[in-house]
Design a protein around this motif. Structure first.
Motif, PDB file in Angstrom:
ATOM      1  N   ARG A  32      46.074  -3.574 -41.810  1.00 49.29           N
ATOM      2  CA  ARG A  32      44.647  -3.800 -41.554  1.00 49.29           C
ATOM      3  C   ARG A  32      44.111  -4.940 -42.420  1.00 49.29           C
ATOM      4  NH1 ARG A  32      46.327  -0.963 -38.072  1.00 49.29           N
ATOM      5  NH2 ARG A  32      45.607   1.126 -37.529  1.00 49.29           N
ATOM      6  N   PRO A  33      44.608  -6.166 -42.254  1.00 41.73           N
ATOM      7  CA  PRO A  33      44.029  -7.277 -43.011  1.00 41.73           C
ATOM      8  C   PRO A  33      42.528  -7.394 -42.715  1.00 41.73           C
ATOM      9  CG  PRO A  33      45.904  -8.015 -41.686  1.00 41.73           C
ATOM     10  CD  PRO A  33      45.638  -6.601 -41.329  1.00 41.73           C
ATOM     11  N   LEU A  34      41.759  -7.703 -43.737  1.00 38.43           N
ATOM     12  CA  LEU A  34      40.311  -7.868 -43.573  1.00 38.43           C
ATOM     13  C   LEU A  34      40.005  -9.355 -43.462  1.00 38.43           C
ATOM     14  CD1 LEU A  34      39.030  -5.228 -46.126  1.00 38.43           C
ATOM     15  CD2 LEU A  34      39.490  -4.960 -43.683  1.00 38.43           C
ATOM     16  N   ALA A  35      39.080  -9.673 -42.577  1.00 35.55           N
ATOM     17  CA  ALA A  35      38.765 -11.069 -42.277  1.00 35.55           C
ATOM     18  C   ALA A  35      37.274 -11.213 -42.014  1.00 35.55           C
ATOM     19  CB  ALA A  35      39.566 -11.522 -41.052  1.00 35.55           C
ATOM     20  N   THR A  45      38.753 -16.342 -41.108  1.00 33.88           N
ATOM     21  CA  THR A  45      39.424 -16.427 -42.394  1.00 33.88           C
ATOM     22  C   THR A  45      39.930 -15.050 -42.781  1.00 33.88           C
ATOM     23  OG1 THR A  45      38.016 -18.250 -43.118  1.00 33.88           O
ATOM     24  CG2 THR A  45      39.144 -17.003 -44.838  1.00 33.88           C
ATOM     25  N   ILE A  46      41.212 -14.942 -43.064  1.00 34.24           N
ATOM     26  CA  ILE A  46      41.771 -13.685 -43.569  1.00 34.24           C
ATOM     27  C   ILE A  46      41.451 -13.618 -45.050  1.00 34.24           C
ATOM     28  CG2 ILE A  46      43.864 -12.338 -43.944  1.00 34.24           C
ATOM     29  CD1 ILE A  46      44.972 -13.692 -41.394  1.00 34.24           C
ATOM     30  N   LEU A  47      40.788 -12.547 -45.441  1.00 31.83           N
ATOM     31  CA  LEU A  47      40.286 -12.408 -46.806  1.00 31.83           C
ATOM     32  C   LEU A  47      41.204 -11.595 -47.710  1.00 31.83           C
ATOM     33  CD1 LEU A  47      36.650 -11.565 -45.748  1.00 31.83           C
ATOM     34  CD2 LEU A  47      37.435 -13.748 -46.702  1.00 31.83           C
ATOM     35  N   ALA A  48      41.837 -10.566 -47.165  1.00 32.93           N
ATOM     36  CA  ALA A  48      42.651  -9.676 -47.991  1.00 32.93           C
ATOM     37  C   ALA A  48      43.585  -8.861 -47.108  1.00 32.93           C
ATOM     38  CB  ALA A  48      41.752  -8.739 -48.801  1.00 32.93           C
ATOM     39  N   GLY A  49      44.772  -8.619 -47.613  1.00 32.83           N
ATOM     40  CA  GLY A  49      45.723  -7.779 -46.897  1.00 32.83           C
ATOM     41  C   GLY A  49      45.514  -6.319 -47.250  1.00 32.83           C
ATOM     42  N   ALA A  50      45.651  -5.463 -46.252  1.00 31.20           N
ATOM     43  CA  ALA A  50      45.478  -4.031 -46.481  1.00 31.20           C
ATOM     44  C   ALA A  50      46.333  -3.271 -45.478  1.00 31.20           C
ATOM     45  CB  ALA A  50      44.015  -3.634 -46.332  1.00 31.20           C
ATOM     46  N   SER A  51      46.607  -2.036 -45.821  1.00 29.59           N
ATOM     47  CA  SER A  51      47.258  -1.125 -44.886  1.00 29.59           C
ATOM     48  C   SER A  51      46.414   0.140 -44.824  1.00 29.59           C
ATOM     49  CB  SER A  51      48.687  -0.813 -45.329  1.00 29.59           C
ATOM     50  OG  SER A  51      48.691  -0.162 -46.582  1.00 29.59           O
ATOM     51  N   GLU A  52      46.635   0.920 -43.774  1.00 31.78           N
ATOM     52  CA  GLU A  52      45.858   2.152 -43.599  1.00 31.78           C
ATOM     53  C   GLU A  52      46.788   3.350 -43.680  1.00 31.78           C
ATOM     54  OE1 GLU A  52      42.352   3.651 -40.668  1.00 31.78           O
ATOM     55  OE2 GLU A  52      44.127   2.793 -39.715  1.00 31.78           O
ATOM     56  N   ARG A  53      46.363   4.324 -44.471  1.00 36.57           N
ATOM     57  CA  ARG A  53      47.101   5.573 -44.605  1.00 36.57           C
ATOM     58  C   ARG A  53      46.081   6.703 -44.719  1.00 36.57           C
ATOM     59  NH1 ARG A  53      51.549   5.510 -48.998  1.00 36.57           N
ATOM     60  NH2 ARG A  53      52.305   3.986 -47.513  1.00 36.57           N
ATOM     61  N   ASP A  55      43.644   7.512 -42.800  1.00 33.12           N
ATOM     62  CA  ASP A  55      42.307   7.002 -42.492  1.00 33.12           C
ATOM     63  C   ASP A  55      41.633   6.296 -43.662  1.00 33.12           C
ATOM     64  OD1 ASP A  55      42.382   7.849 -39.825  1.00 33.12           O
ATOM     65  OD2 ASP A  55      41.755   9.874 -40.396  1.00 33.12           O
ATOM     66  N   ARG A  56      42.400   5.817 -44.629  1.00 35.91           N
ATOM     67  CA  ARG A  56      41.859   5.077 -45.771  1.00 35.91           C
ATOM     68  C   ARG A  56      42.640   3.784 -45.951  1.00 35.91           C
ATOM     69  NH1 ARG A  56      39.172   7.795 -50.394  1.00 35.91           N
ATOM     70  NH2 ARG A  56      38.039   9.460 -49.392  1.00 35.91           N
ATOM     71  N   LEU A  57      41.912   2.731 -46.339  1.00 32.79           N
ATOM     72  CA  LEU A  57      42.577   1.462 -46.604  1.00 32.79           C
ATOM     73  C   LEU A  57      43.175   1.459 -48.008  1.00 32.79           C
ATOM     74  CD1 LEU A  57      40.373  -1.394 -45.138  1.00 32.79           C
ATOM     75  CD2 LEU A  57      42.339  -0.250 -44.140  1.00 32.79           C
ATOM     76  N   GLU A  58      44.331   0.839 -48.112  1.00 30.61           N
ATOM     77  CA  GLU A  58      44.977   0.638 -49.398  1.00 30.61           C
ATOM     78  C   GLU A  58      45.190  -0.854 -49.581  1.00 30.61           C
ATOM     79  OE1 GLU A  58      48.553   2.926 -49.538  1.00 30.61           O
ATOM     80  OE2 GLU A  58      47.489   4.821 -49.361  1.00 30.61           O
ATOM     81  N   PRO A  59      45.060  -1.402 -50.742  1.00 31.17           N
ATOM     82  CA  PRO A  59      44.800  -0.747 -52.008  1.00 31.17           C
ATOM     83  C   PRO A  59      43.337  -0.338 -52.147  1.00 31.17           C
ATOM     84  CG  PRO A  59      44.914  -3.114 -52.338  1.00 31.17           C
ATOM     85  CD  PRO A  59      45.242  -2.853 -50.892  1.00 31.17           C
ATOM     86  N   PRO A  60      43.066   0.587 -53.062  1.00 29.70           N
ATOM     87  CA  PRO A  60      41.672   0.980 -53.303  1.00 29.70           C
ATOM     88  C   PRO A  60      40.829  -0.229 -53.706  1.00 29.70           C
ATOM     89  CG  PRO A  60      43.190   2.487 -54.402  1.00 29.70           C
ATOM     90  CD  PRO A  60      44.010   1.324 -53.895  1.00 29.70           C
ATOM     91  N   GLY A  61      39.595  -0.259 -53.256  1.00 30.88           N
ATOM     92  CA  GLY A  61      38.686  -1.348 -53.613  1.00 30.88           C
ATOM     93  C   GLY A  61      38.842  -2.609 -52.777  1.00 30.88           C
ATOM     94  N   ILE A  62      39.665  -2.550 -51.733  1.00 31.39           N
ATOM     95  CA  ILE A  62      39.946  -3.747 -50.944  1.00 31.39           C
ATOM     96  C   ILE A  62      38.704  -4.260 -50.213  1.00 31.39           C
ATOM     97  CG2 ILE A  62      40.754  -2.612 -48.845  1.00 31.39           C
ATOM     98  CD1 ILE A  62      42.362  -5.657 -50.580  1.00 31.39           C
TER      99      ILE A  62
END
Length: 86
Positions: A32-35, A45-53, A55-62
């Protein structure tokens, strides 16, 4: 999303701040990259890489990391600085 379509891209659930969530699965991981749109029209623009586990995005604070980066783009326009790790 005006330019990108669901289900691959959605506005970040529970937010109205311009964050987009790009949704895909690879190697059994829900990525789930955030853009955001910008800095110019018809750009994303892709702002940060994230994954979902669970129903929560990781890493915390993303979300906050992505919002901080989005603010830099809005303030400075095009951001071209890169940090390379060896």
């Amino acid at each position: 999303c005006e330019l990108l379509r669901e289900p691959q891209v959605k506005r970040r659930h529970g937010t109205d701040n311009g964050l987009l969530e790009i949704r895909f699965t690879a190697a059994d991981v829900a990525w789930r990259p955030l853009a955001c749109y910008g800095p110019d029209s018809h750009e994303v623009t892709i702002l940060a890489g994230a994954s979902e586990r669970n129903d929560r995005l990781e890493p915390p604070g993303i979300n906050q990391i992505a919002l901080n980066r989005m603010a830099l783009i809005l303030e400075r326009g095009r951001v071209t600085e890169h940090v390379y790790y060896e």
